[in-house]
Every structure is written in structure tokens, then in C-alpha cells.
Design an enzyme around this catalytic site. Structure first.
Site, PDB file in Angstrom:
ATOM      1  N   SER A 113       0.842  -1.200   0.000  1.00 28.37           N
ATOM      2  CA  SER A 113       0.000   0.000   0.000  1.00 28.37           C
ATOM      3  C   SER A 113       0.870   1.240   0.000  1.00 28.37           C
ATOM      4  CB  SER A 113      -0.900   0.005   1.247  1.00 28.37           C
ATOM      5  OG  SER A 113      -1.546   1.254   1.396  1.00 28.37           O
ATOM      6  N   TYR A 125      -2.688  -0.841  10.026  1.00 27.23           N
ATOM      7  CA  TYR A 125      -2.675  -1.190   8.605  1.00 27.23           C
ATOM      8  C   TYR A 125      -1.386  -0.707   7.940  1.00 27.23           C
ATOM      9  CZ  TYR A 125      -3.778  -0.917   3.632  1.00 27.23           C
ATOM     10  OH  TYR A 125      -3.729  -1.020   2.262  1.00 27.23           O
TER      11      TYR A 125
END
Length: 268
Positions: free
Chosen positions: A148, A161
């Protein structure tokens, strides 16, 4: 002959979003595809779409946080098809309640952090550990991981995350360094905002407007845009690519952080 002709490709998190788009893209290029997802019905739905297009596919219910599930996934693939050419570690930990509780650092919850690590990092690491011996037998293989853009800098939210994806990046590059000389490549894709089902559940038109403000494209990406990069990394076209972290983010990472401010000033 397709770009992935005769290759056996595993896609985790293949039941929806980027995983589904990638499974379909791989199959169109003549790969044999194993669609793995914690939601068995979603894996089967993707598999049926592949069958409908004439592709060879297997669906498997797999929780990538469970090593026994990963052992079954790898073992069954080798038993059925004799090899593993591509492992796409795409499964993502999704829990809306945890995500909403991960927005205040002073309320940081180790339970949420460990849940993210279990799927986003350990799942990919253990799957790679189990697949690599079979790739070594053929002296070739491509491991792809979905990371990400959140992994590349600090943020004021999504602490568990973002940090899990940063840890994943380290393993991606370390696997490349460890096994690259033996023909195994390991690379990561770092998507920007992408219209996956998970994003569509929580985004609003206002949030999309703000996303577009930092992108350097006139649209927000679709799962197929990420799948296109996965297809390249799965194919022999990328044989000289190893240990790379590829942003596929509409150009959001190509500018200075204050681009939206200067753009507004320049436009009056």
C-alpha cells in the site's frame, strides 16, 4: 499463446476486488489459476467467471492467517498441477470495526495491530516460505505482494494497517535478495485509492473528491488497473525486475506533498 501460457498462479484474496480482477486477467493470458479466499463462495464465484471464459481454475477456501490452510493451498496446488510459477499474496485483513478504532494513536490497540500482522504480513510470509521450495526445483518463480502507499510514510490514522504494509515491504525485498540468484523474483504493488468493494463500503463522494485532489489522473483507479501491474510482474516480461515496490497510484506519489496547495494558488 498468452503471456502466462502454462504458468500455475495462486491468487489469495481472489474473491473480489484486485484479487478477482487479477485472477481473470491471469486466466485470459492462459494461466491455470488457483483462487483462494477466506470466503469460499466468493472464491467459487471468481472461479466460475474464469470457467465461463474458458479458463482452467480451482477455488479454495483459505484463511491466510492459518498456516495449516496455507499448507493445504500449496500442497493441493502442487498435487493437482505439479508446480507453482506465481504466488500473488493479495489477501488483506478487512474489519470495519477495527479500522474505525485504529484512528487514534492514544487508543492504539495491540489486538488490532496483531490482527493486521497475522493476515497482511504473516500470511504472505508463510505462503512464500511454503511456495519457494517448489519454485527452487524449477529455478524460477514470481512472488507478488499487494502492499500500500500507506507503507511509505507517516499518517494520522490506520496505524496498524500502514505499519503492517511497511513490514511486508521488508520481507518482499528480503525474499528478493535471498532467492533472486536462484531465479525467484519478489516484488510488491503499492496501490493508491482504488475502487474495490472494500473502499466502496466506506467512501463518500466528498472523500472521492479529496482523493482526486491528490491524484495526478482525472479518475480513481479500478481493480483492473492494479491487475495490469500484477500481470506484468507475473509474466516473463518482468524477468529483470526484482525487489521493487511499485506504486500504482494515479501519480499521487510523484509530487511534493503540498502539490494541492500550489495547484490551487496557481489556478487563482
Amino acid at each position: 499463446m498468452g503471456r502466462l501460457n502454462a504458468k500455475v498462479c495462486i491468487v489469495t484474496g481472489g474473491g473480489s476486488g484486485i484479487g478477482r480482477a487479477s485472477a481473470l486477467a491471469f486466466a485470459r493470458e492462459d494461466a491455470t489459476v488457483i483462487v483462494a479466499d477466506i470466503r469460499g463462495e466468493a472464491a467459487e464465484a471468481t472461479a466460475q467467471a474464469v470457467r465461463d471464459s474458458g479458463g482452467v481454475v480451482r477455488a479454495m477456501t483459505v484463511d491466510v492467517g492459518e498456516e495449516s490452510d496455507l499448507e493445504r493451498m500449496i500442497g493441493q496446488t502442487v498435487a493437482d498441477f505439479g508446480r507453482i510459477d506465481v504466488l500473488f499474496n493479495n489477501a488483506l485483513y478487512v474489519n470495519r470495526d477495527h479500522a474505525m478504532r485504529d484512528m487514534d494513536f492514544l487508543a492504539f490497540d495491540p489486538e488490532i495491530f496483531l490482527a493486521n500482522l497475522r493476515v497482511n504480513v504473516l500470511g504472505a510470509v508463510l505462503a512464500s516460505k511454503l511456495a519457494i521450495p517448489h519454485m527452487l526445483e524449477r529455478k524460477a518463480g514470481s512472488i507478488i505482494s499487494t502492499s500500500s502507499g500507506s507503507s511509505m510514510g507517516g499518517d494520522i490514522t490506520a496505524y496498524s494497517y500502514g505499519s503492517s504494509k511497511a513490514a511486508l515491504n521488508w520481507f518482499v525485498q528480503s525474499i528478493a535478495a535471498t532467492y533472486g540468484k536462484q531465479g525467484i523474483r519478489s516484488n510488491a504493488i503499492l496501490p493508491g485509492p482504488t475502487q474495490t468493494p472494500a473502499k466502496l463500503e466506506w467512501s463518500t463522494p466528498e472523500m472521492d473528491r479529496l482523493f482526486l485532489d491528490v491524484l495526478n489522473t482525472p479518475f480513481i483507479g479500478e481493480p483492473e488497473d492494479i491487475a495490469a501491474m500484477a500481470l506484468f510482474l507475473a509474466s516473463d516480461e518482468s524477468r529483470y525486475v526484482n525487489g521493487m515496490l511499485y506504486p500504482v497510484d494515479g501519480g499521487q506519489s510523484c509530487t511534493v506533498p503540498f502539490i494541492s496547495v500550489t495547484r490551487k494558488l496557481a489556478n487563482g
